[in-house]
Scaffold this active site. Structure first.
Site, PDB file in Angstrom:
ATOM      1  CB  SER A   1       4.904  -0.867   7.584  1.00 37.90           C
ATOM      2  OG  SER A   1       4.960   0.544   7.567  1.00 37.90           O
ATOM      3  CD  GLU A   2       7.884  -0.167   4.473  1.00 39.93           C
ATOM      4  OE1 GLU A   2       7.664  -1.083   3.668  1.00 39.93           O
ATOM      5  OE2 GLU A   2       6.996   0.572   4.946  1.00 39.93           O
ATOM      6  CB  THR A   3      13.265   0.738  10.165  1.00 38.38           C
ATOM      7  OG1 THR A   3      12.310   0.344  11.156  1.00 38.38           O
ATOM      8  CG2 THR A   3      14.365   1.552  10.838  1.00 38.38           C
TER       9      THR A   3
END
Length: 280
Positions: free
Chosen positions: A45-47
């Site tokens: 979902s995020e990096t």
């Protein structure tokens, strides 16, 4: 430039639990397009991409598989645990698109972030009706002690409290309709909660903007929830509580929240993170 990409799961000690995030400890030299490609390839979902500064502090940027986002709590926890594994525990200052976020990593490699100054606002009645229709919920299934609102601690989240654990557990919604409403309002997740007792809340966070049905652990929403409970006068005397999230989708997560008396000083969210080892 070839960047070293780490994979960590935040708010858990088990790689099969929590919320996975990509981490790049030194993203200097990476273009925006390169960061976006890395985030898309990872599919989390995020990096988080860290950019060390000359003053010893860190700039940080967050990318979902679809676009850059202004702030992400679970990726912050993941990145700071990974950073501390390389540089040792201590205090770190992050410069994000929403402002300055301080993080402390202790000797056990648990991390505590302090959010930007939070805000809480009334949720428009028409927006509430639309949300409930999309979720398939009704007003008589809501907790009357916790009025719907929208809260911010780096990102905006509607807060909707269910009256029962069974209502929270039964989550099915129109993905496209919720995605469109959230895009129009600038909401990041919808924070659906059920209060077990004064010290324990269960949460589920639909996350269409990230391209996923549900986020298993949402640090920014946890901080916003702390501010919301403070404005409602519903914090326990300790001003601390825990959030159990991700259990309904098989990725159990634990988020610890502390709300200072001066809420404008920022809400503190704590958790652990564990590296995800791959065979690739």
């Amino acid at each position: 430039m070839t960047a070293a990409i780490l994979r960590y799961s935040a708010f858990t000690t088990d790689p099969q639990g929590g919320n996975p995030a990509g981490v790049v400890l030194d993203a200097r030299g990476l273009s925006d397009d390169a960061m976006q490609r890395i985030a898309a390839d990872l599919g989390y979902s995020e990096t988080a991409f860290l950019l060390p500064r000359a003053d010893g502090e860190l700039d940080v940027r967050y990318f979902s598989p679809l676009a850059e986002v202004s702030f992400c709590g679970h990726a912050t926890i993941a990145a700071m645990v990974a950073y501390a594994r390389e540089h040792g525990p201590g205090d770190v200052v992050l410069h994000t698109q929403v402002g300055r976020v301080s993080v402390t990593i202790d000797e056990t490699f648990a991390a505590t972030l302090t959010s930007v100054a939070p805000r809480v606002a009334v949720l428009d009645a028409a927006d509430l009706d639309r949300l409930l229709a999309i979720l398939g919920w009704s007003r008589d299934e809501l907790d009357t002690a916790l009025a719907p609102a929208v809260a911010y601690a780096g990102a905006w989240h509607p807060v909707i409290a269910a009256a029962s654990r069974a209502r929270l557990a039964d989550l099915h919604y129109d993905f496209d309709a919720l995605s469109a409403l959230m895009a129009a309002r600038g909401w990041t997740t919808v924070n659906l909660v059920w209060r077990e007792d004064a010290h324990t809340l269960h949460a589920r966070n639909p996350f269409p903007p990230g391209g996923v049905v549900e986020d298993p652990a949402t640090g920014a929403a946890a901080a916003a929830l702390g501010a919301y409970l403070a404005t409602q006068g519903e914090l326990p005397p300790t001003r601390r509580f825990r959030i159990l999230q991700g259990h309904d989708i098989g990725r159990p997560s634990l988020l610890q929240v502390e709300v200072p008396v001066d809420v404008d000083a920022g809400v503190r969210v704590s958790g652990t993170a564990v590296e995800i080892h791959t065979t690739r």
